[in-house]
Scaffold this motif. Structure first.
Motif, PDB file in Angstrom:
ATOM      1  N   ALA A 271       0.811  -1.210   0.000  1.00 60.77           N
ATOM      2  CA  ALA A 271       0.000   0.000   0.000  1.00 60.77           C
ATOM      3  C   ALA A 271       0.849   1.266   0.000  1.00 60.77           C
ATOM      4  CB  ALA A 271      -0.935  -0.002   1.211  1.00 60.77           C
ATOM      5  N   VAL A 272       1.926   1.284   0.803  1.00 58.43           N
ATOM      6  CA  VAL A 272       2.775   2.471   0.868  1.00 58.43           C
ATOM      7  C   VAL A 272       3.420   2.738  -0.484  1.00 58.43           C
ATOM      8  CG1 VAL A 272       4.859   3.456   1.896  1.00 58.43           C
ATOM      9  CG2 VAL A 272       3.201   2.270   3.336  1.00 58.43           C
ATOM     10  N   GLN A 273       3.854   1.694  -1.170  1.00 56.66           N
ATOM     11  CA  GLN A 273       4.466   1.854  -2.494  1.00 56.66           C
ATOM     12  C   GLN A 273       3.460   2.406  -3.489  1.00 56.66           C
ATOM     13  OE1 GLN A 273       6.742  -1.582  -3.728  1.00 56.66           O
ATOM     14  NE2 GLN A 273       6.576  -1.058  -5.904  1.00 56.66           N
ATOM     15  N   PHE A 274       2.218   1.922  -3.418  1.00 56.34           N
ATOM     16  CA  PHE A 274       1.174   2.427  -4.313  1.00 56.34           C
ATOM     17  C   PHE A 274       0.874   3.891  -4.033  1.00 56.34           C
ATOM     18  CE2 PHE A 274      -3.366   3.495  -4.415  1.00 56.34           C
ATOM     19  CZ  PHE A 274      -3.555   3.539  -5.787  1.00 56.34           C
ATOM     20  N   LEU A 275       0.745   4.244  -2.754  1.00 56.97           N
ATOM     21  CA  LEU A 275       0.399   5.623  -2.402  1.00 56.97           C
ATOM     22  C   LEU A 275       1.498   6.596  -2.814  1.00 56.97           C
ATOM     23  CD1 LEU A 275      -1.232   4.988   1.084  1.00 56.97           C
ATOM     24  CD2 LEU A 275      -2.386   5.637  -1.042  1.00 56.97           C
ATOM     25  N   TRP A 276       2.756   6.177  -2.691  1.00 58.29           N
ATOM     26  CA  TRP A 276       3.831   7.046  -3.157  1.00 58.29           C
ATOM     27  C   TRP A 276       3.830   7.134  -4.685  1.00 58.29           C
ATOM     28  CZ3 TRP A 276       6.325  11.049  -2.293  1.00 58.29           C
ATOM     29  CH2 TRP A 276       7.496  11.375  -2.982  1.00 58.29           C
ATOM     30  N   ARG A 277       3.445   6.059  -5.347  1.00 64.08           N
ATOM     31  CA  ARG A 277       3.322   6.071  -6.813  1.00 64.08           C
ATOM     32  C   ARG A 277       2.354   7.170  -7.245  1.00 64.08           C
ATOM     33  NH1 ARG A 277       3.679   1.668 -10.970  1.00 64.08           N
ATOM     34  NH2 ARG A 277       4.347   0.261  -9.297  1.00 64.08           N
ATOM     35  N   VAL A 278       1.326   7.414  -6.420  1.00 65.65           N
ATOM     36  CA  VAL A 278       0.337   8.448  -6.725  1.00 65.65           C
ATOM     37  C   VAL A 278       0.831   9.833  -6.302  1.00 65.65           C
ATOM     38  CG1 VAL A 278      -1.983   9.278  -6.205  1.00 65.65           C
ATOM     39  CG2 VAL A 278      -1.601   6.836  -6.590  1.00 65.65           C
ATOM     40  N   LEU A 279       1.341   9.950  -5.073  1.00 66.85           N
ATOM     41  CA  LEU A 279       1.710  11.250  -4.522  1.00 66.85           C
ATOM     42  C   LEU A 279       2.938  11.863  -5.175  1.00 66.85           C
ATOM     43  CD1 LEU A 279       1.182  11.093  -0.648  1.00 66.85           C
ATOM     44  CD2 LEU A 279      -0.138  12.351  -2.334  1.00 66.85           C
ATOM     45  N   GLN A 280       3.812  11.039  -5.756  1.00 65.30           N
ATOM     46  CA  GLN A 280       5.032  11.587  -6.350  1.00 65.30           C
ATOM     47  C   GLN A 280       4.748  12.551  -7.493  1.00 65.30           C
ATOM     48  OE1 GLN A 280       7.523   8.791  -8.532  1.00 65.30           O
ATOM     49  NE2 GLN A 280       5.748   7.524  -9.056  1.00 65.30           N
ATOM     50  N   HIS A 281       3.529  12.533  -8.027  1.00 68.35           N
ATOM     51  CA  HIS A 281       3.190  13.379  -9.175  1.00 68.35           C
ATOM     52  C   HIS A 281       2.599  14.731  -8.775  1.00 68.35           C
ATOM     53  CE1 HIS A 281       4.153  10.031 -11.739  1.00 68.35           C
ATOM     54  NE2 HIS A 281       3.313   9.260 -11.062  1.00 68.35           N
ATOM     55  N   VAL A 282       2.597  15.041  -7.479  1.00 68.70           N
ATOM     56  CA  VAL A 282       2.165  16.368  -7.041  1.00 68.70           C
ATOM     57  C   VAL A 282       3.163  17.393  -7.573  1.00 68.70           C
ATOM     58  CG1 VAL A 282       1.770  17.868  -5.057  1.00 68.70           C
ATOM     59  CG2 VAL A 282       1.044  15.469  -4.976  1.00 68.70           C
ATOM     60  N   LEU A 283       2.668  18.409  -8.268  1.00 71.28           N
ATOM     61  CA  LEU A 283       3.533  19.401  -8.907  1.00 71.28           C
ATOM     62  C   LEU A 283       4.053  20.421  -7.892  1.00 71.28           C
ATOM     63  CD1 LEU A 283       1.598  20.174 -12.211  1.00 71.28           C
ATOM     64  CD2 LEU A 283       3.633  18.758 -11.936  1.00 71.28           C
ATOM     65  N   PRO A 284       5.165  21.093  -8.223  1.00 67.86           N
ATOM     66  CA  PRO A 284       5.640  22.196  -7.374  1.00 67.86           C
ATOM     67  C   PRO A 284       4.546  23.238  -7.193  1.00 67.86           C
ATOM     68  CG  PRO A 284       7.310  21.616  -8.992  1.00 67.86           C
ATOM     69  CD  PRO A 284       6.082  20.831  -9.355  1.00 67.86           C
ATOM     70  N   LYS A 285       4.516  23.862  -6.027  1.00 65.44           N
ATOM     71  CA  LYS A 285       3.469  24.816  -5.698  1.00 65.44           C
ATOM     72  C   LYS A 285       3.389  25.938  -6.742  1.00 65.44           C
ATOM     73  CE  LYS A 285       1.904  27.917  -2.024  1.00 65.44           C
ATOM     74  NZ  LYS A 285       2.200  28.469  -0.682  1.00 65.44           N
ATOM     75  N   GLY A 286       2.195  26.191  -7.234  1.00 66.79           N
ATOM     76  CA  GLY A 286       1.957  27.290  -8.165  1.00 66.79           C
ATOM     77  C   GLY A 286       2.326  27.008  -9.604  1.00 66.79           C
ATOM     78  N   PHE A 287       2.865  25.825  -9.898  1.00 66.39           N
ATOM     79  CA  PHE A 287       3.263  25.549 -11.284  1.00 66.39           C
ATOM     80  C   PHE A 287       2.020  25.257 -12.128  1.00 66.39           C
ATOM     81  CE2 PHE A 287       4.829  23.226 -14.905  1.00 66.39           C
ATOM     82  CZ  PHE A 287       6.015  23.873 -15.207  1.00 66.39           C
ATOM     83  N   ARG A 288       1.903  25.929 -13.271  1.00 63.72           N
ATOM     84  CA  ARG A 288       0.740  25.760 -14.152  1.00 63.72           C
ATOM     85  C   ARG A 288       0.944  24.575 -15.073  1.00 63.72           C
ATOM     86  NH1 ARG A 288       0.054  29.522 -17.781  1.00 63.72           N
ATOM     87  NH2 ARG A 288       2.056  30.544 -17.483  1.00 63.72           N
ATOM     88  N   ARG A 289       0.050  23.606 -14.980  1.00 63.24           N
ATOM     89  CA  ARG A 289       0.166  22.392 -15.777  1.00 63.24           C
ATOM     90  C   ARG A 289      -0.234  22.616 -17.232  1.00 63.24           C
ATOM     91  NH1 ARG A 289      -0.060  17.045 -14.277  1.00 63.24           N
ATOM     92  NH2 ARG A 289      -0.764  17.560 -12.171  1.00 63.24           N
ATOM     93  N   THR A 290      -1.131  23.565 -17.478  1.00 60.18           N
ATOM     94  CA  THR A 290      -1.632  23.801 -18.834  1.00 60.18           C
ATOM     95  C   THR A 290      -1.352  25.234 -19.263  1.00 60.18           C
ATOM     96  OG1 THR A 290      -3.630  23.852 -20.222  1.00 60.18           O
ATOM     97  CG2 THR A 290      -3.924  24.282 -17.874  1.00 60.18           C
ATOM     98  N   ARG A 291      -0.949  25.410 -20.532  1.00 58.94           N
ATOM     99  CA  ARG A 291      -0.594  26.731 -21.044  1.00 58.94           C
ATOM    100  C   ARG A 291      -1.000  26.838 -22.512  1.00 58.94           C
ATOM    101  NH1 ARG A 291       5.356  27.629 -18.187  1.00 58.94           N
ATOM    102  NH2 ARG A 291       4.771  26.662 -16.209  1.00 58.94           N
ATOM    103  N   ASP A 292      -1.358  28.062 -22.915  1.00 58.51           N
ATOM    104  CA  ASP A 292      -1.735  28.336 -24.306  1.00 58.51           C
ATOM    105  C   ASP A 292      -0.706  29.258 -24.946  1.00 58.51           C
ATOM    106  OD1 ASP A 292      -4.156  26.880 -24.152  1.00 58.51           O
ATOM    107  OD2 ASP A 292      -5.114  28.559 -23.126  1.00 58.51           O
TER     108      ASP A 292
END
Length: 355
Positions: A271-292
């Motif tokens: 379970a811990v390995q799975f949860l880190w698999r998910v949480l590791q993709h949290v982006l740096p604070k304020g970084f915009r994932r989408t841009r035009d």
């Protein structure tokens, strides 16, 4: 359905002690746990007639939480649909090689910014040099950091309409057929730009960095389907809770769709390995994932309107953005309920719980 918040609540001590979590991961974890609970604040509704009270808890609003942000996804998709043109669209995907993923992990904000910059410069240079286009393209870029197996796999997708405004501002110029640019040629230029950017900022390039990088350029029809696909992962995290299939004896089983065969596959792991698999993709604070970019940028509103007039575009209705809030009705008498003053939890008190 097995909820991510439920799993995080149960395994958070082990997760905090065993995984290389930073402040942004701790903050995301706490927000997901607190979502729709008293920790996020409470709203009280009261019936004007029978004085019946109802309590509702706020959502956390974190972009990695799978339990909220549905409205934000729909609003983004509605805004993009207002920019659609009646032309063919392409999805161009720029992927960083596995040999650079360690570097990217330790310099995420810089690396993601450089990934956007080098990819956009590559596409724009091809648009200017192309004999049929000879101008700026319109680009909508979305950063993804995960593979289908939720491994760390940074890449950026661009939705690109086939064409642009002519230099005299009176004609739409586009390429013929269902071909935009050569993927290998794009990859060669992109690689050179990214490595040059690394060197300019004092970063050393690993000796194992391959000569051949991967850029995919594929026709996706009219664009709406591609935008809908990208919208799934803008907010609400990288996994749909419906894909978490089993939780037994400290093991999690989740499913994913294999990219080549399109068949559903499963992975079972601690379970811990799975949860880190998910949480590791949290982006740096304020970084915009989408841009035009180009004529799809927010500052190019007049140019886009000119294109829509030239192409005689009939815009779709903004169903989500213009939707009115539904009144909450009393479960006893059926009359409308009103909101009475409520207490919102102070952010500082929530911060103390994760330190």
């Amino acid at each position: 359905m097995i909820g991510l918040a439920q799993l995080l609540r149960q395994y958070q001590p082990d997760l905090r002690s065993q995984c290389p979590m930073e402040d942004r991961h701790h903050w995301a974890l706490q927000n997901i746990i607190d979502c729709h609970s008293s920790a996020c604040g409470e709203m009280v509704f009261q019936c004007k007639d029978c004085r019946q009270d109802q309590h509702a808890y706020h959502s956390c609003g974190h972009r990695s939480c799978p339990s909220c942000q549905h409205q934000a996804n729909n609003l983004w998709l509605d805004r993009q649909r207002q920019k659609l043109l009646p032309v063919e669209y392409y999805m161009v995907t720029f992927t960083l090689p596995s040999q650079l993923r360690g570097f990217v992990w330790h310099h995420q904000r810089w690396a993601y910014q450089a990934l956007f910059k080098c990819a956009v410069e590559t596409l724009m240079s091809f648009g200017h040099r192309d004999k049929q286009l000879q101008g700026d393209l319109g680009l909508t870029g979305v950063l993804h950091t995960h593979s289908r197996r939720l491994e760390f796999h940074p890449h950026v997708h661009f939705i690109v309409p086939n064409g642009g405004l002519s230099k005299d501002k009176h004609r739409w110029q586009q390429k013929h057929g269902k071909y935009l640019f050569n993927g290998r040629a794009l990859a060669k230029v992109f690689r050179a730009k990214f490595i040059d950017t690394m060197k300019q900022h004092g970063f050393s390039v690993p000796n194992t960095t391959p000569k051949q990088w991967v850029v995919q350029c594929q026709h996706v029809g009219k664009g709406d389907a591609a935008l809908t696909y990208l919208a799934r992962y803008l907010y609400r995290g990288v996994i749909n809770e419906q894909n978490i299939l089993k939780h037994e004896n400290g093991q999690i089983t989740f499913r994913y769709k294999e990219s080549n065969t399109k068949q559903w596959m499963t992975i079972t792991e601690p379970a811990v390995q799975f949860l880190w698999r998910v949480l590791q993709h949290v982006l740096p604070k304020g970084f915009r994932r989408t841009r035009d970019y180009g004529f799809l940028h927010g500052n190019a509103h007049k140019t886009l309107k000119r294109l829509q007039l030239i192409l005689r575009v009939k815009l779709p209705e903004q169903t989500t953005a213009q939707r009115k809030k539904t009144e909450r009705l009393c479960p006893c008498c059926g009359h409308p309920m009103r909101v009475i003053p409520f207490v919102k939890v102070r952010q500082t008190s929530r911060l103390r719980t994760i330190n």
